[in-house]
Design an enzyme around this catalytic site. Structure first.
Site, PDB file in Angstrom:
ATOM      1  N   ILE A  22      55.311  24.853  25.375  1.00  0.00           N
ATOM      2  CA  ILE A  22      54.718  26.173  25.187  1.00  0.00           C
ATOM      3  C   ILE A  22      55.566  27.241  25.869  1.00  0.00           C
ATOM      4  O   ILE A  22      55.832  28.305  25.309  1.00  0.00           O
ATOM      5  CB  ILE A  22      53.272  26.197  25.727  1.00  0.00           C
ATOM      6  N   ASP A  63      61.614  26.322  36.388  1.00  0.00           N
ATOM      7  CA  ASP A  63      61.199  25.020  35.868  1.00  0.00           C
ATOM      8  C   ASP A  63      61.928  23.927  36.634  1.00  0.00           C
ATOM      9  O   ASP A  63      63.126  24.058  36.920  1.00  0.00           O
ATOM     10  CB  ASP A  63      61.523  24.911  34.366  1.00  0.00           C
ATOM     11  N   ALA A  81      53.352  25.509  34.161  1.00  0.00           N
ATOM     12  CA  ALA A  81      53.920  24.322  34.817  1.00  0.00           C
ATOM     13  C   ALA A  81      52.827  23.417  35.378  1.00  0.00           C
ATOM     14  O   ALA A  81      52.562  23.418  36.578  1.00  0.00           O
ATOM     15  CB  ALA A  81      54.884  24.743  35.924  1.00  0.00           C
ATOM     16  N   TYR A 122      42.490  16.092  35.245  1.00  0.00           N
ATOM     17  CA  TYR A 122      43.273  17.158  34.621  1.00  0.00           C
ATOM     18  C   TYR A 122      42.405  18.390  34.373  1.00  0.00           C
ATOM     19  O   TYR A 122      42.731  19.512  34.793  1.00  0.00           O
ATOM     20  CB  TYR A 122      43.885  16.673  33.303  1.00  0.00           C
ATOM     21  N   LYS A 138      42.391  22.284  36.377  1.00  0.00           N
ATOM     22  CA  LYS A 138      42.487  23.578  35.716  1.00  0.00           C
ATOM     23  C   LYS A 138      41.273  24.453  36.034  1.00  0.00           C
ATOM     24  O   LYS A 138      41.397  25.671  36.243  1.00  0.00           O
ATOM     25  CB  LYS A 138      42.619  23.389  34.206  1.00  0.00           C
ATOM     26  N   PHE A 182      42.237   6.194  15.494  1.00  0.00           N
ATOM     27  CA  PHE A 182      41.299   5.570  16.424  1.00  0.00           C
ATOM     28  C   PHE A 182      39.862   5.909  16.039  1.00  0.00           C
ATOM     29  O   PHE A 182      39.289   6.877  16.502  1.00  0.00           O
ATOM     30  CB  PHE A 182      41.599   6.029  17.859  1.00  0.00           C
TER      31      PHE A 182
END
Length: 330
Positions: free
Chosen positions: A12, A31, A73, A140, A144, A207
């Site tokens: 992105i 980065d 990042a 995760y 955030k 799946f």
């Protein structure tokens, strides 16, 4: 404007860099290249370094007068976050705090945060709007959401204005074919299917075909990478305009969902034009896969003036296929 893009060598971020430079902004990329690629930074200047390096951050903010910061990042593999949560809290939370603190010290007041639909957890209803409860079910998503809440506190205490963009399935590639999606390991559906078509992967596995959807496969909201980036640019313009201050958040998506089978059908149609085909295998459902995940992006459209320019699934697939052919040497 001069803008710092953290994670600008990633999928992105690299598209964001190109868009901003094309809009005549000056861009500096930071980065560490653990998942990003040096060759993806075709515009702006690249500093190889890590958000854990507070000395480097201090030096960068002393050297440059940034008008805004965009942060991409983060570690983003849900499965890995379950087995190695420390990595996710250290990078996604602790390192982001390093960035926010140096912004406060240098009076940089505009921050665009790459958040995620994973902050919502299991959907209670769809399409998912900003009022939907945020109950992440993995580290995760939790990492955030922690930053979203920290941004609210930083807005109150330090006047740091921010926009958090919670998006669903980023996909597609630069329409001009310069850059595109490249992950190792690859976990996103569209590139996985395209790799099966190009021969870089033997097959694609579906799946579960017994979900409560029209064709029995999961439905997801796919948003073209350029549409995603345009929302970030509009978000920065919006908070810089002074129309609204504080910690803002918007959901981003196409507003329509496509099933796994629909994606396979469109890919099959597009790749057949090049004489390619793919092998599809069926697998069991994966734990934690909701039947339907679709965003309600009404707020972003009304407030930011955002609209997707590449909403058609076939357009998304064609851009991604052009990139995959380049990677596969077709």
């Amino acid at each position: 404007m001069k803008i710092l893009i953290v994670g600008g060598a990633g999928y992105i971020g690299s598209h964001m860099v190109k868009m901003l430079v094309k809009q005549s902004h000056e861009v500096v990329v930071l980065d560490n290249l653990t998942t990003g690629f040096r060759e993806s930074v075709k515009y702006g200047s690249l500093v190889v370094g890590d958000l854990a390096d507070t000395i480097l951050l201090e030096a960068m903010f002393s050297e440059h007068s940034f008008d805004g910061v965009m942060h991409f990042a983060a570690n983003s593999l849900v499965g890995e976050s379950m087995t190695n949560p420390a990595k996710y809290y250290r990078n996604n939370v602790s390192n982001t705090l390093n960035l926010l603190d140096v912004m406060v010290r240098h009076n940089v007041k505009h921050f665009i945060f790459s958040s995620t639909a994973a902050t919502f957890g299991e959907p209670e209803y769809t399409p998912i709007d900003e009022s939907h409860p945020q109950n992440p079910i993995n580290p995760y998503g939790s990492s955030k959401l922690m930053i979203e809440r920290i941004l609210q506190d930083y807005a109150e205490a330090y006047g740091l204005n921010s926009v958090s963009l919670r998006y669903f399935n980023a996909c597609g590639a630069d329409p001009e074919g310069e850059i595109g999606e490249c992950h190792d390991p690859e976990t996103h559906l569209i590139p996985l299917i395209l790799q099966a078509a190009s021969g870089r992967r033997k097959s694609i596995t579906v799946f579960g075909r017994d979900y409560a959807t029209e064709d029995g496969t999961c439905i997801r909201d796919y948003i073209h990478i350029n549409d995603l980036c345009s929302a970030h640019a509009l978000g920065l313009d919006y908070i810089r305009s002074g129309k609204e201050q504080g910690a803002l958040a918007f959901n981003l998506g196409n507003g329509q969902g496509f099933s796994v089978q629909q994606v396979i059908d469109v890919v099959s149609k597009v790749v057949a034009e090049d004489g390619c085909q793919l092998t599809v295998e069926n697998g069991e459902r994966r734990a934690g896969d909701p039947a339907v995940l679709v965003a309600d992006a009404t707020k972003a459209k009304q407030t930011l003036g955002w609209k997707p320019d590449y909403a058609e699934l076939e357009t998304i697939v064609r851009h991604a296929w052009a990139w995959e052919k380049k990677l596969a040497g077709l």
